[in-house]
Design a protein around this motif. Structure first.
Motif, mmCIF file in Angstrom:
data_model
loop_
_atom_site.group_PDB
_atom_site.id
_atom_site.type_symbol
_atom_site.label_atom_id
_atom_site.label_comp_id
_atom_site.label_asym_id
_atom_site.label_seq_id
_atom_site.Cartn_x
_atom_site.Cartn_y
_atom_site.Cartn_z
ATOM 1 N N GLU A 187 0.861 -1.244 -0.035
ATOM 2 C CA GLU A 187 -0.066 -0.150 -0.107
ATOM 3 C C GLU A 187 0.900 1.084 0.047
ATOM 4 O O GLU A 187 1.767 1.539 1.028
ATOM 5 N N GLY A 188 0.743 1.864 -1.019
ATOM 6 C CA GLY A 188 1.489 3.252 -1.413
ATOM 7 C C GLY A 188 0.804 4.591 -0.459
ATOM 8 O O GLY A 188 -0.387 4.254 0.074
ATOM 9 N N ASP A 189 1.276 5.682 -0.436
ATOM 10 C CA ASP A 189 0.768 6.756 0.172
ATOM 11 C C ASP A 189 0.714 7.725 -0.714
ATOM 12 O O ASP A 189 0.428 9.088 -0.206
ATOM 13 N N GLY A 190 0.427 7.585 -1.962
ATOM 14 C CA GLY A 190 0.395 8.683 -2.937
ATOM 15 C C GLY A 190 -1.170 9.050 -3.000
ATOM 16 O O GLY A 190 -2.018 8.601 -2.553
ATOM 17 N N ALA A 191 -1.418 9.851 -4.364
ATOM 18 C CA ALA A 191 -2.568 10.257 -4.713
ATOM 19 C C ALA A 191 -3.445 8.898 -5.056
ATOM 20 O O ALA A 191 -2.921 7.805 -5.657
ATOM 21 N N THR A 192 -4.787 8.903 -5.167
ATOM 22 C CA THR A 192 -5.694 8.012 -5.399
ATOM 23 C C THR A 192 -5.864 8.106 -7.051
ATOM 24 O O THR A 192 -6.284 9.139 -7.345
ATOM 25 N N VAL A 193 -5.893 6.869 -7.607
ATOM 26 C CA VAL A 193 -6.065 6.928 -8.967
ATOM 27 C C VAL A 193 -7.672 6.877 -9.161
ATOM 28 O O VAL A 193 -8.613 6.095 -8.522
ATOM 29 N N GLU A 194 -8.030 7.767 -9.962
ATOM 30 C CA GLU A 194 -9.526 8.128 -10.369
ATOM 31 C C GLU A 194 -9.806 7.580 -11.818
ATOM 32 O O GLU A 194 -8.861 7.545 -12.607
ATOM 33 N N ASP A 195 -11.158 7.267 -11.968
ATOM 34 C CA ASP A 195 -11.548 6.790 -13.443
ATOM 35 C C ASP A 195 -11.259 7.891 -14.372
ATOM 36 O O ASP A 195 -11.674 8.990 -14.357
ATOM 37 N N GLY A 196 -10.435 7.263 -15.381
ATOM 38 C CA GLY A 196 -10.210 8.304 -16.423
ATOM 39 C C GLY A 196 -8.840 8.837 -16.565
ATOM 40 O O GLY A 196 -8.374 9.345 -17.372
ATOM 41 N N ASP A 197 -8.116 8.660 -15.258
ATOM 42 C CA ASP A 197 -6.640 9.137 -15.088
ATOM 43 C C ASP A 197 -5.796 8.280 -16.234
ATOM 44 O O ASP A 197 -6.028 7.040 -16.701
ATOM 45 N N SER A 198 -4.669 8.623 -16.763
ATOM 46 C CA SER A 198 -3.693 8.105 -17.259
ATOM 47 C C SER A 198 -2.866 7.541 -15.931
ATOM 48 O O SER A 198 -2.282 8.377 -15.215
ATOM 49 N N VAL A 199 -2.203 6.379 -15.959
ATOM 50 C CA VAL A 199 -1.524 5.753 -14.867
ATOM 51 C C VAL A 199 -0.114 5.428 -15.510
ATOM 52 O O VAL A 199 -0.124 4.512 -16.381
ATOM 53 N N GLN A 245 -6.889 2.905 -6.325
ATOM 54 C CA GLN A 245 -5.600 2.549 -5.637
ATOM 55 C C GLN A 245 -4.799 3.785 -5.308
ATOM 56 O O GLN A 245 -5.032 4.760 -6.243
ATOM 57 N N LYS A 246 -3.894 3.832 -4.570
ATOM 58 C CA LYS A 246 -2.927 4.842 -4.099
ATOM 59 C C LYS A 246 -1.632 4.597 -5.020
ATOM 60 O O LYS A 246 -1.060 3.364 -5.123
ATOM 61 N N VAL A 247 -1.164 5.521 -5.433
ATOM 62 C CA VAL A 247 0.321 5.644 -6.380
ATOM 63 C C VAL A 247 1.249 5.156 -5.218
ATOM 64 O O VAL A 247 1.239 5.611 -4.121
ATOM 65 N N GLY A 248 1.881 4.238 -5.490
ATOM 66 C CA GLY A 248 3.110 3.716 -4.837
ATOM 67 C C GLY A 248 2.531 2.027 -4.308
ATOM 68 O O GLY A 248 3.487 1.502 -3.876
ATOM 69 N N SER A 249 1.366 1.778 -4.705
ATOM 70 C CA SER A 249 0.759 0.531 -4.264
ATOM 71 C C SER A 249 1.177 -0.551 -5.219
ATOM 72 O O SER A 249 1.310 -0.245 -6.407
ATOM 73 N N GLN A 250 1.158 -1.920 -4.774
ATOM 74 C CA GLN A 250 1.038 -2.807 -5.897
ATOM 75 C C GLN A 250 -0.097 -3.815 -5.610
ATOM 76 O O GLN A 250 -0.539 -4.068 -4.286
ATOM 77 N N VAL A 251 -0.878 -4.021 -6.455
ATOM 78 C CA VAL A 251 -1.949 -4.954 -6.211
ATOM 79 C C VAL A 251 -2.042 -6.358 -7.182
ATOM 80 O O VAL A 251 -1.123 -6.257 -8.117
ATOM 81 N N ILE A 252 -2.657 -7.199 -6.828
ATOM 82 C CA ILE A 252 -3.061 -8.459 -7.565
ATOM 83 C C ILE A 252 -4.261 -8.546 -7.899
ATOM 84 O O ILE A 252 -5.228 -8.390 -7.155
ATOM 85 N N ALA A 253 -4.640 -8.664 -9.361
ATOM 86 C CA ALA A 253 -6.119 -8.752 -9.631
ATOM 87 C C ALA A 253 -6.596 -10.230 -10.392
ATOM 88 O O ALA A 253 -5.638 -10.546 -11.316
ATOM 89 N N VAL A 254 -7.345 -11.036 -9.711
ATOM 90 C CA VAL A 254 -7.917 -11.955 -10.419
ATOM 91 C C VAL A 254 -9.036 -11.887 -11.282
ATOM 92 O O VAL A 254 -10.019 -11.312 -10.758
ATOM 93 N N ILE A 255 -8.984 -11.753 -12.542
ATOM 94 C CA ILE A 255 -10.018 -11.466 -13.719
ATOM 95 C C ILE A 255 -10.607 -12.502 -14.150
ATOM 96 O O ILE A 255 -10.037 -13.357 -15.124
#
Length: 339
Positions: free
Chosen positions: A237-249, A296-306
């Motif tokens: 879990e990072g502590d940066g800004a939160t990604v919003e729908d439509g952002d470039s990541v 998600q917050k910038v700095g984070s790592q996630v795993i997604a099962v899709i």
């Protein structure tokens, strides 16, 4: 501008920015006699070029000259610059001058930086725009000896401010871009892997081991139950800004098949982070991948099962149409969509 995945790619997307700081002008352009591609992509390898690059990044810095010497700049490093000159400037080549010297370790080719920039039209003298001075208004950029960041900064140190000229171009599709004058601030080195607090994953989530450089290896547990809707688990879990729908990541990712763990796409394997839109559908990514980024917050790592229904299941004829997917995603930066 984005497109749905083709073969082994999740998606390609042009690094979005204000017009003056478009990918063609600043972040992903590899110069070859000042002739740019019509549609460069944000995940293109910035080292790829038909021209021979200097062996040392220090030697890649553009020279000074009369045009850049005619440009007067005021304002503090890290703040939007004010630029004045007698227009028009008839620019024929890139020229640069150092306005503020930084400190610390020198840049090396292949590194990524955070930056801010102000741009003026060289033909009219008018202010065009800026980015990077406020949060989530620019994504990190790769520096190579033969791209514009290497030519503008050379082997500069963090805290350096440069001014440089950029001659007008005509792309292969006939699109033209006027000559411009930039003030570029090298803010800091950018992270290329997740940095944050490790989180305990619940039982049943695929295992992830990280190499020294941060590349993940995914282990599929026996009897993995693929959910009906995408399940996203935060591993770091990072502590940066939160990604919003439509952002470039700006991110790193690895995708494997849930059936056997076989890798089908990876920014790590290509050797460079990439930029993708946090939006699903045409012009965006598959639904499950968007869910892995949004919130998600910038700095984070996630795993997604899709499940395939939120992957490539709806894409008739796609080689992954019948596959459930697993992605490990390191979220390294986010930029809001320009209004």
């Amino acid at each position: 501008m984005g497109a749905y995945a083709h073969e082994n790619e999740v998606i390609t997307v042009r690094h979005r920015s204000i017009a003056a700081l478009s990918a063609a002008a600043l972040s992903m352009l590899v110069l070859a006699g000042c002739a740019g591609d019509a549609e460069p992509t944000a995940d293109a390898d910035p080292s790829a070029d038909a021209t021979e690059a200097p062996a040392d990044l220090c030697d890649s810095a553009a020279p000074g000259g009369d045009d850049i010497d005619a440009v007067k700049v005021s304002g503090e490093f890290g703040e939007e610059a004010e630029v004045s000159f007698d227009a028009p400037l008839e620019l024929t080549e890139i020229e640069r001058k150092v306005l503020t010297e930084g400190s610390g370790d020198k840049l090396e080719a292949g590194e990524y930086i955070t930056y801010a920039a102000t741009v003026y039209d060289a033909e009219t003298g008018e202010y065009v725009g800026s980015e990077g001075y406020d949060d989530q208004t620019a994504l990190p950029a790769g520096v190579q000896a033969n791209n514009i960041f290497g030519m503008a900064l050379g082997c500069a140190t963090p805290g350096t401010r440069v001014a440089f000229t950029f001659p007008g171009q005509t792309a292969q599709d006939g699109t033209t871009m006027s000559s411009q004058v930039y003030v570029l601030d090298f803010l800091a080195r950018a992270e290329t892997k997740a940095r944050g607090e490790a989180q305990d994953a619940p039982e049943g989530v695929p295992g992830v081991e990280l190499s020294e450089d941060g590349e993940p290896t995914v282990t599929i547990p026996d009897g993995l139950e693929v959910p009906k809707e995408t399940e996203v688990t935060t591993l770091i879990e990072g502590d940066g800004a939160t990604v919003e729908d439509g952002d470039s990541v700006f991110l790193q990712y690895k995708g494997v098949k849930a059936s056997n763990g076989e890798e089908f796409d990876s920014s790590w394997s290509r050797g460079t982070p990439t930029a993708l839109p946090a939006t699903a559908g045409p012009g965006g990514v598959v639904e499950g991948f968007a869910k892995a980024m949004i919130g998600q917050k910038v700095g984070s790592q996630v795993i997604a099962v899709i499940p395939r229904a939120e992957g490539y299941g709806p894409t008739e004829g796609h080689e992954l149409q019948e596959e459930d997917l697993i992605f490990v995603v390191d979220i390294l930066g986010a930029m809001h969509t320009a209004e």
